[in-house]
Write a protein that holds these residues in place. Structure first.
Motif, mmCIF file in Angstrom:
data_model
loop_
_atom_site.group_PDB
_atom_site.id
_atom_site.type_symbol
_atom_site.label_atom_id
_atom_site.label_comp_id
_atom_site.label_asym_id
_atom_site.label_seq_id
_atom_site.Cartn_x
_atom_site.Cartn_y
_atom_site.Cartn_z
ATOM 1 N N GLY B 92 18.866 -23.407 -3.694
ATOM 2 C CA GLY B 92 19.546 -24.518 -4.358
ATOM 3 C C GLY B 92 19.087 -25.921 -4.012
ATOM 4 O O GLY B 92 19.831 -26.876 -4.260
ATOM 5 N N ASP B 114 16.041 -21.190 -6.843
ATOM 6 C CA ASP B 114 17.375 -20.740 -7.267
ATOM 7 C C ASP B 114 18.274 -21.979 -7.370
ATOM 8 O O ASP B 114 19.191 -22.182 -6.569
ATOM 9 N N SER B 115 17.998 -22.792 -8.376
ATOM 10 C CA SER B 115 18.601 -24.132 -8.465
ATOM 11 C C SER B 115 20.124 -24.105 -8.534
ATOM 12 O O SER B 115 20.782 -24.993 -7.984
ATOM 13 N N ASP B 116 20.676 -23.130 -9.233
ATOM 14 C CA ASP B 116 22.141 -23.118 -9.391
ATOM 15 C C ASP B 116 22.828 -22.060 -8.522
ATOM 16 O O ASP B 116 24.019 -21.804 -8.689
#
Lengths: 268, 164
Positions: B92, B114-116
């Motif tokens: 994130g 895994d940005s979100d």
């Protein structure tokens, strides 16, 4: 001439002096009263003597802080001083010291919830103020247990004096979570009905599980709100190697606590 | 003699304690993993069928993650030419944070963003680093929570045993 001078001095200056003296005496009296209201220690039914650092404030709210990780709660004490200047009284009981426990986060697991309950009760009685609890990390579990225990034996009027609890990066798993396995929270989470405010550092995996924890809190009827603090780790104010962002956020601790108290008060 | 026995016992205990860290997976079917790499290229775990995949969840602010990365590089070098791949899933953080980090730390395995936090939620990751070893059929076989020296014999042996 000299007489007139004395006369004028007596008429005009003496009342001013008596007025100042009266104000001074009143201030001293109030100061002594405040000192009486803030005890140096508390005794519990378990036989423990818990020493407190107290920071008298003039307002009607008192922050009862349970320092966790460093045990000494250096930054909590600094924040308490600032808060007291803003009118928020702060008491920091040394729970670890009362049990000769080392200044480690894991020591918080060994604190008897009964003693926490008694400290909460005595604080409310002695101060006569609205009380807000504050703790960090693994301190969340015994403090929530103690608050629950106290609420169960308190009168409705006494219960109204406990405004809520502020948790910084709480650790409330019943067992250490393993990768790939659903996390289980301690049952106290879903039994808590106190208003809760959570601060969670953005730079922490726990940030991604905050919503799950909040859902668990609502099961017990707790009104819960939270804020993710940007660019800081979970224990930003007690890390050994703080970044510039973490140092700046630590400076904002008093402001964060006041903001959270406002939120908690609005939920009562 | 007693001291020697004690020393050997300690060594045994240390090595067995470390080996125990790599735990057999009991979490059921493999969760989905479909993320973009640092260049924005979409990648899926299924793309690596037939290979052993090490899926490591990490963050730039996590000291044990950074400590274990050189050993992951050495592991990759030891298994060069074998069907083995490392996918390091960043938890994130922003592209800038990761790119800045890569200017300081030399890694050449694939970084996924895994940005979100969807992947770490699906894989139920609570601690950084957390590492999953996926076999050539796409099933998770082992999991390790916390940092490790991945080129040590215990880990290397387990991975080699998983190779097709």
């Amino acid at each position: 001439m000299s007489l007139r001078y004395t006369y004028h001095y007596t008429i005009r200056v003496y009342p001013m002096l008596t007025s100042r003296l009266f104000t001074l005496c009143l201030a001293l009296f109030l100061g002594i009263s405040a000192a009486w209201a803030a005890p140096a220690s508390m005794r519990t039914s378990t036989g423990s003597e818990i020493f407190l650092r107290t920071f008298p404030g003039e307002g009607n709210t008192l922050m009862l802080g349970f320092p966790c990780d460093e045990g000494l709660g250096t930054e909590e004490a600094r924040a308490s001083q600032s808060l007291a200047r803003l009118g928020l009284e702060a008491w920091l009981p040394d729970m670890l010291g009362a049990h000769s426990l080392p200044a480690l986060a894991s020591s918080m697991d060994q604190l008897p919830p009964l003693e926490i309950a008694e400290v909460i009760g005595q604080t409310i009685k002695l101060s006569g103020k609205k009380v807000v609890l504050v703790t960090t990390g693994r301190g969340a579990l015994p403090i929530l247990q103690g608050a629950y225990m106290w609420q169960n034996q308190a009168t409705p009027q006494e219960r109204a004096a406990l405004t809520g609890i502020i948790l910084f990066s709480p650790e409330l798993y019943s067992v250490k979570p393993a990768p790939g396995v659903e996390a289980r929270y301690h049952s106290i989470v879903s039994r808590t009905s106190l208003p809760v405010f959570i601060y969670q550092g953005q730079r922490s995996p726990a940030r991604w599980w905050l919503e799950h924890l909040k859902v668990e809190f609502t099961l017990g009827g707790s009104k819960i709100s939270s804020t993710v603090l940007p660019n800081v780790r979970g224990y930003f104010y007690s890390v050994q190697d703080p970044t510039e962002e973490e140092k700046a956020m630590t400076e904002r601790l008093p402001e964060l606590i006041l903001d959270a108290i406002k939120q908690l008060e609005s939920k009562q | 003699m007693k001291k020697l026995i004690l020393f050997i016992s300690c060594l045994f205990l240390l090595s067995s304690a470390q080996a125990q860290d790599l735990k057999p997976w009991k979490g059921g079917s493999t969760p989905p993993l479909a993320l973009n790499d640092l260049n924005g290229k979409p990648l899926k775990l299924q793309d690596y069928r037939g290979k052993v995949v090490m899926v490591q969840f990490w963050a730039t602010y996590c000291p044990p993650c950074l400590k274990e990365m050189p050993s992951m590089m050495r592991l990759q070098a030891k298994l060069a030419g074998k069907p083995f791949v490392i996918l390091a899933v960043n938890m994130g953080e922003t592209e800038k944070e990761v790119k800045d980090f890569l200017t300081r730390v030399n890694v050449d395995f694939t970084i996924l963003m895994d940005s979100d936090g969807k992947a770490l939620s699906a894989w139920k990751v609570f601690v950084a680093p957390s590492t999953f070893l996926v076999d050539p059929k796409g099933n998770i076989r082992y999991v390790l929570q916390g940092g490790a020296e991945w080129d040590e014999p215990e880990y290397l042996q387990k991975i080699v045993e998983m190779l097709p």
